[in-house]
Design an enzyme around this catalytic site. Structure first.
Site, mmCIF file in Angstrom:
data_model
loop_
_atom_site.group_PDB
_atom_site.id
_atom_site.type_symbol
_atom_site.label_atom_id
_atom_site.label_comp_id
_atom_site.label_asym_id
_atom_site.label_seq_id
_atom_site.Cartn_x
_atom_site.Cartn_y
_atom_site.Cartn_z
ATOM 1 N N LYS A 9 -37.975 21.773 -15.230
ATOM 2 C CA LYS A 9 -37.363 23.103 -15.179
ATOM 3 C C LYS A 9 -36.801 23.423 -13.785
ATOM 4 O O LYS A 9 -37.080 22.705 -12.817
ATOM 5 C CB LYS A 9 -38.404 24.131 -15.618
ATOM 6 C CG LYS A 9 -38.838 23.964 -17.090
ATOM 7 C CD LYS A 9 -39.793 25.073 -17.518
ATOM 8 C CE LYS A 9 -40.211 24.896 -18.967
ATOM 9 N NZ LYS A 9 -41.110 25.985 -19.424
ATOM 10 N N ARG A 85 -47.990 16.434 -23.684
ATOM 11 C CA ARG A 85 -48.565 17.778 -23.586
ATOM 12 C C ARG A 85 -49.908 17.746 -22.863
ATOM 13 O O ARG A 85 -50.267 18.663 -22.142
ATOM 14 C CB ARG A 85 -48.667 18.425 -24.970
ATOM 15 C CG ARG A 85 -47.290 18.677 -25.591
ATOM 16 C CD ARG A 85 -47.325 19.609 -26.764
ATOM 17 N NE ARG A 85 -47.658 20.951 -26.367
ATOM 18 C CZ ARG A 85 -46.777 21.851 -25.891
ATOM 19 N NH1 ARG A 85 -45.519 21.528 -25.768
ATOM 20 N NH2 ARG A 85 -47.170 23.041 -25.565
ATOM 21 N N ASN A 112 -43.013 27.059 -14.884
ATOM 22 C CA ASN A 112 -44.149 26.138 -15.014
ATOM 23 C C ASN A 112 -43.743 24.654 -15.038
ATOM 24 O O ASN A 112 -44.357 23.837 -15.704
ATOM 25 C CB ASN A 112 -45.013 26.515 -16.229
ATOM 26 C CG ASN A 112 -44.252 26.453 -17.530
ATOM 27 O OD1 ASN A 112 -43.059 26.173 -17.539
ATOM 28 N ND2 ASN A 112 -44.931 26.709 -18.632
ATOM 29 N N HIS A 115 -41.169 21.286 -19.544
ATOM 30 C CA HIS A 115 -41.232 21.580 -20.984
ATOM 31 C C HIS A 115 -41.612 20.305 -21.719
ATOM 32 O O HIS A 115 -41.315 19.205 -21.242
ATOM 33 C CB HIS A 115 -39.858 22.047 -21.487
ATOM 34 C CG HIS A 115 -39.700 21.978 -22.988
ATOM 35 N ND1 HIS A 115 -40.167 22.974 -23.819
ATOM 36 C CD2 HIS A 115 -39.176 21.025 -23.795
ATOM 37 C CE1 HIS A 115 -39.912 22.624 -25.089
ATOM 38 N NE2 HIS A 115 -39.310 21.452 -25.094
HETATM 39 P P1 ATP Z 1 -42.887 24.552 -23.254
HETATM 40 O O1 ATP Z 1 -42.396 24.931 -24.621
HETATM 41 O O2 ATP Z 1 -41.943 24.963 -22.136
HETATM 42 O O3 ATP Z 1 -43.325 23.130 -23.149
HETATM 43 P P2 ATP Z 1 -45.424 25.728 -23.866
HETATM 44 O O4 ATP Z 1 -45.282 25.089 -25.199
HETATM 45 O O5 ATP Z 1 -46.641 25.436 -23.055
HETATM 46 O O6 ATP Z 1 -44.196 25.389 -22.934
HETATM 47 P P3 ATP Z 1 -44.504 28.167 -25.095
HETATM 48 O O7 ATP Z 1 -45.487 29.097 -25.686
HETATM 49 O O8 ATP Z 1 -43.692 27.290 -25.991
HETATM 50 O O9 ATP Z 1 -45.281 27.283 -23.986
HETATM 51 O O10 ATP Z 1 -43.537 29.028 -24.188
HETATM 52 C C1 ATP Z 1 -42.303 28.480 -23.745
HETATM 53 C C2 ATP Z 1 -42.113 28.801 -22.275
HETATM 54 O O11 ATP Z 1 -42.001 30.210 -22.127
HETATM 55 C C3 ATP Z 1 -43.306 28.431 -21.370
HETATM 56 O O12 ATP Z 1 -43.304 27.090 -20.948
HETATM 57 C C4 ATP Z 1 -43.091 29.374 -20.203
HETATM 58 O O13 ATP Z 1 -42.058 28.885 -19.331
HETATM 59 C C5 ATP Z 1 -42.585 30.621 -20.894
HETATM 60 N N1 ATP Z 1 -43.686 31.544 -21.210
HETATM 61 C C6 ATP Z 1 -44.595 31.444 -22.202
HETATM 62 N N2 ATP Z 1 -45.444 32.478 -22.218
HETATM 63 C C7 ATP Z 1 -45.052 33.279 -21.197
HETATM 64 C C8 ATP Z 1 -45.509 34.525 -20.671
HETATM 65 N N3 ATP Z 1 -46.541 35.161 -21.213
HETATM 66 N N4 ATP Z 1 -44.858 35.034 -19.602
HETATM 67 C C9 ATP Z 1 -43.792 34.418 -19.048
HETATM 68 N N5 ATP Z 1 -43.301 33.239 -19.496
HETATM 69 C C10 ATP Z 1 -43.921 32.682 -20.549
HETATM 70 MG MG MG Z 2 -43.460 25.236 -26.407
#
Ligand code: ATP
Ligand code: MG
Length: 140
Positions: A9, A85, A112, A115
């Protein structure tokens, strides 16, 4: 063999963690099938994260994802989706296990670092979202 789509990212690119993360990817036994640096357009970010459209963080997330270039890659390994993951750790780096990529390199829950696809089916769609048939040259 299984494939997954990963994104380094904007925070990871800005903070110059790309080399470290790619090195870790190879150390962990993933094969890099395809790799490129792109700067997403607003429309593309919105489409990629469409599943999160109803979530309160959707707008800010899309804004963050277009704030700078990202590096996208298709990785291959046995059980690649879960393997990746596990390696990246929890969404919130504060909750991520020691030595996971997010623990080492993420700035915050939103910024974070990486992805990863959440299923084999989504991995296939996400790989096609970023890479043309020609770029994959029959690797899928
Ligand atoms: P990714 O899909 O990016 O691998 P993930 O599966 O761990 O991450 P998701 O729940 O799919 O998390 O959320 C997608 C992305 O949205 C997260 O990686 C993060 O960048 C952002 N995100 C998720 N929850 C929050 C939150 N509560 N506040 C801010 N950003 C968030
Ligand atoms: Mg996700």
């Amino acid at each position: 063999m299984e494939q997954t789509l990963i994104i380094l990212k904007p925070d990871a690119v800005k903070n110059k963690h790309v080399g470290h993360i790619l090195s870790r990817i190879e150390q962990e036994g993933f094969n890099i099938l395809a790799l490129k640096k792109v700067h997403l357009k607003d429309k593309e970010a919105k489409k990629f994260y469409e599943v999160h459209k109803a979530r309160p963080f959707y707008k800010d997330l899309c804004k963050f994802m277009v704030s700078g270039p990202v590096v996208v890659a298709a990785l291959e390994a046995p059980g690649a989706v879960e393997k990746w993951r596990k390696l990246i750790g929890a969404t919130d780096p504060a909750q991520a296990d020691a030595n996971t990529i997010r623990k080492l390199y993420a700035e915050s829950k939103e910024a974070n670092a990486v992805h990863g696809s959440d299923s084999e089916k989504n991995a296939k769609n996400e790989i096609k979202f970023f890479f043309s048939k020609d770029e994959l040259k029959g690797k899928l």
